[in-house]
Structures are given as structure tokens and as C-alpha cells.
Design a protein around this motif. Structure first.
Motif, PDB file in Angstrom:
ATOM      1  N   VAL A  19       0.987  -6.518  -0.478  1.00  0.00           N
ATOM      2  CA  VAL A  19       0.263  -5.545  -1.118  1.00  0.00           C
ATOM      3  C   VAL A  19       0.945  -4.864  -2.560  1.00  0.00           C
ATOM      4  O   VAL A  19       1.886  -4.869  -2.745  1.00  0.00           O
ATOM      5  CB  VAL A  19       0.321  -4.083  -0.142  1.00  0.00           C
ATOM      6  CG1 VAL A  19      -0.226  -2.867  -0.559  1.00  0.00           C
ATOM      7  CG2 VAL A  19      -0.143  -4.708   1.236  1.00  0.00           C
ATOM      8  N   LEU A  20      -0.224  -4.437  -3.319  1.00  0.00           N
ATOM      9  CA  LEU A  20       0.171  -3.925  -4.602  1.00  0.00           C
ATOM     10  C   LEU A  20       0.109  -2.504  -4.436  1.00  0.00           C
ATOM     11  O   LEU A  20      -1.148  -1.988  -4.098  1.00  0.00           O
ATOM     12  CB  LEU A  20      -0.824  -4.325  -5.711  1.00  0.00           C
ATOM     13  CG  LEU A  20      -0.394  -5.789  -6.182  1.00  0.00           C
ATOM     14  CD1 LEU A  20      -1.358  -6.180  -7.404  1.00  0.00           C
ATOM     15  CD2 LEU A  20       1.145  -5.778  -6.620  1.00  0.00           C
ATOM     16  N   LYS A  44      -8.586   4.431  -0.418  1.00  0.00           N
ATOM     17  CA  LYS A  44      -9.429   3.161  -0.124  1.00  0.00           C
ATOM     18  C   LYS A  44      -8.483   2.014  -0.220  1.00  0.00           C
ATOM     19  O   LYS A  44      -7.852   1.809  -1.355  1.00  0.00           O
ATOM     20  CB  LYS A  44     -10.519   3.265  -0.826  1.00  0.00           C
ATOM     21  CG  LYS A  44     -11.541   4.481  -0.854  1.00  0.00           C
ATOM     22  CD  LYS A  44     -12.438   4.348  -1.993  1.00  0.00           C
ATOM     23  CE  LYS A  44     -13.208   5.840  -2.083  1.00  0.00           C
ATOM     24  NZ  LYS A  44     -13.986   5.902  -3.219  1.00  0.00           N
ATOM     25  N   LEU A  45      -8.915   0.919   0.315  1.00  0.00           N
ATOM     26  CA  LEU A  45      -8.258  -0.201   0.296  1.00  0.00           C
ATOM     27  C   LEU A  45      -9.054  -1.242  -0.884  1.00  0.00           C
ATOM     28  O   LEU A  45     -10.134  -1.301  -0.819  1.00  0.00           O
ATOM     29  CB  LEU A  45      -8.297  -1.299   1.660  1.00  0.00           C
ATOM     30  CG  LEU A  45      -7.436  -2.489   1.266  1.00  0.00           C
ATOM     31  CD1 LEU A  45      -5.825  -2.170   0.901  1.00  0.00           C
ATOM     32  CD2 LEU A  45      -7.602  -3.213   2.608  1.00  0.00           C
ATOM     33  N   HIS A  46      -8.441  -1.611  -2.053  1.00  0.00           N
ATOM     34  CA  HIS A  46      -9.044  -2.426  -2.902  1.00  0.00           C
ATOM     35  C   HIS A  46      -8.538  -3.572  -3.020  1.00  0.00           C
ATOM     36  O   HIS A  46      -7.399  -3.933  -2.399  1.00  0.00           O
ATOM     37  CB  HIS A  46      -8.934  -1.608  -4.397  1.00  0.00           C
ATOM     38  CG  HIS A  46      -9.255  -0.085  -4.413  1.00  0.00           C
ATOM     39  ND1 HIS A  46     -10.435   0.046  -5.007  1.00  0.00           N
ATOM     40  CD2 HIS A  46      -8.689   0.730  -4.398  1.00  0.00           C
ATOM     41  CE1 HIS A  46     -10.595   1.228  -4.834  1.00  0.00           C
ATOM     42  NE2 HIS A  46      -9.574   2.039  -4.635  1.00  0.00           N
ATOM     43  N   PRO A  56      -4.370  -7.414  -1.462  1.00  0.00           N
ATOM     44  CA  PRO A  56      -4.797  -5.795  -1.238  1.00  0.00           C
ATOM     45  C   PRO A  56      -4.264  -4.837  -2.297  1.00  0.00           C
ATOM     46  O   PRO A  56      -2.798  -5.105  -2.217  1.00  0.00           O
ATOM     47  CB  PRO A  56      -4.409  -5.380   0.369  1.00  0.00           C
ATOM     48  CG  PRO A  56      -3.622  -6.587   0.937  1.00  0.00           C
ATOM     49  CD  PRO A  56      -3.691  -7.577  -0.165  1.00  0.00           C
ATOM     50  N   VAL A  57      -4.807  -3.839  -2.445  1.00  0.00           N
ATOM     51  CA  VAL A  57      -4.524  -2.876  -3.687  1.00  0.00           C
ATOM     52  C   VAL A  57      -4.661  -1.551  -3.146  1.00  0.00           C
ATOM     53  O   VAL A  57      -5.623  -1.190  -2.663  1.00  0.00           O
ATOM     54  CB  VAL A  57      -5.059  -3.101  -5.007  1.00  0.00           C
ATOM     55  CG1 VAL A  57      -4.674  -2.031  -6.094  1.00  0.00           C
ATOM     56  CG2 VAL A  57      -4.822  -4.512  -5.267  1.00  0.00           C
ATOM     57  N   ILE A  58      -3.611  -0.493  -3.123  1.00  0.00           N
ATOM     58  CA  ILE A  58      -3.745   0.797  -2.887  1.00  0.00           C
ATOM     59  C   ILE A  58      -3.333   1.728  -4.106  1.00  0.00           C
ATOM     60  O   ILE A  58      -2.209   1.349  -4.624  1.00  0.00           O
ATOM     61  CB  ILE A  58      -2.896   1.218  -1.565  1.00  0.00           C
ATOM     62  CG1 ILE A  58      -3.348   0.236  -0.304  1.00  0.00           C
ATOM     63  CG2 ILE A  58      -2.684   2.661  -1.237  1.00  0.00           C
ATOM     64  CD1 ILE A  58      -2.710   0.271   0.749  1.00  0.00           C
ATOM     65  N   LEU A  87       0.540  -3.206   5.359  1.00  0.00           N
ATOM     66  CA  LEU A  87       1.605  -4.023   5.426  1.00  0.00           C
ATOM     67  C   LEU A  87       1.469  -4.813   6.923  1.00  0.00           C
ATOM     68  O   LEU A  87       1.765  -5.918   7.134  1.00  0.00           O
ATOM     69  CB  LEU A  87       2.695  -3.421   5.275  1.00  0.00           C
ATOM     70  CG  LEU A  87       2.986  -3.513   3.407  1.00  0.00           C
ATOM     71  CD1 LEU A  87       4.439  -2.873   3.280  1.00  0.00           C
ATOM     72  CD2 LEU A  87       3.326  -4.842   2.857  1.00  0.00           C
ATOM     73  N   LYS A  88       1.556  -3.905   8.040  1.00  0.00           N
ATOM     74  CA  LYS A  88       1.672  -4.260   9.357  1.00  0.00           C
ATOM     75  C   LYS A  88       0.330  -5.046   9.585  1.00  0.00           C
ATOM     76  O   LYS A  88       0.585  -6.269  10.272  1.00  0.00           O
ATOM     77  CB  LYS A  88       1.662  -2.942  10.458  1.00  0.00           C
ATOM     78  CG  LYS A  88       2.985  -2.400  10.147  1.00  0.00           C
ATOM     79  CD  LYS A  88       3.214  -1.250  11.247  1.00  0.00           C
ATOM     80  CE  LYS A  88       4.290  -0.617  11.341  1.00  0.00           C
ATOM     81  NZ  LYS A  88       4.560   0.445  12.537  1.00  0.00           N
ATOM     82  N   ALA A  89      -0.496  -4.643   9.180  1.00  0.00           N
ATOM     83  CA  ALA A  89      -1.853  -5.527   9.367  1.00  0.00           C
ATOM     84  C   ALA A  89      -1.767  -6.828   8.817  1.00  0.00           C
ATOM     85  O   ALA A  89      -2.326  -7.845   9.324  1.00  0.00           O
ATOM     86  CB  ALA A  89      -3.051  -4.711   8.879  1.00  0.00           C
TER      87      ALA A  89
END
Length: 93
Positions: A19-20, A44-46, A56-58, A87-89
């Protein structure tokens, strides 16, 4: 090199992030290619694609912004909890 190419090289050559987390508008603008306000991007998840892999980017507030705007610290905390859930997903997939 273009900013986009530099971004791809930095991400690809790093530790292959799951994840970023982008903190602040300049980071969000460089990675996502948007000029939207952080308040519109957060929560939102980008996604961004690097080397054919989707990451994925947050987006959340920059720490210096939070020092000047203490009321938004709670929103940032929720963003970090969102990172944790993401991260868990990713680990479960």
C-alpha cells in the motif's frame, strides 16, 4: 526523466509496497496525477500501476498541515486505520 517515470522507478525499486500512503497534495498530485483537494481524495482507495502491478493508494494529510490544523488529526487517524484494514485485506488475498 519525467516525474511519472521517476515515480515508477522509485516504487519499483523499493520494497514492492503493498500500500502507498500519500501525505499531502504534492505527493497525491505526483502519483495520482490530480489536483483535487486532499479532503476530496482521502477516505477512498485509489490505485496506481507500476511495472504492470496495481498498488492500492491511500491519501491523507501532510504532518505539517496537521500541526497547524489540530482538528483534522482525527481524520488522519481514521485514514491510518483505513491503511491498516487495506494491508490486512492485501495479506489475506
Amino acid at each position: 526523466l519525467s516525474i511519472r517515470r521517476q515515480r515508477q522507478m522509485c516504487i519499483r525499486d523499493s520494497l514492492a509496497p503493498k500500500v502507498l500512503v500519500l501525505m499531502g497534495r504534492p505527493a497525491a498530485s505526483a502519483v495520482l496525477g490530480t489536483d483535487q483537494a486532499i479532503s476530496r481524495l482521502r477516505g477512498k482507495l485509489h490505485e496506481t500501476e507500476v511495472g504492470g502491478k496495481k498498488i492500492p493508494v491511500i491519501v491523507t494529510y501532510h504532518p505539517s498541515y496537521l500541526l497547524r490544523n489540530l482538528a483534522d488529526k482525527e481524520k488522519c487517524w481514521h485514514d491510518l486505520l483505513f491503511v491498516k484494514r487495506t494491508l490486512k485485506a492485501a495479506e489475506a488475498a
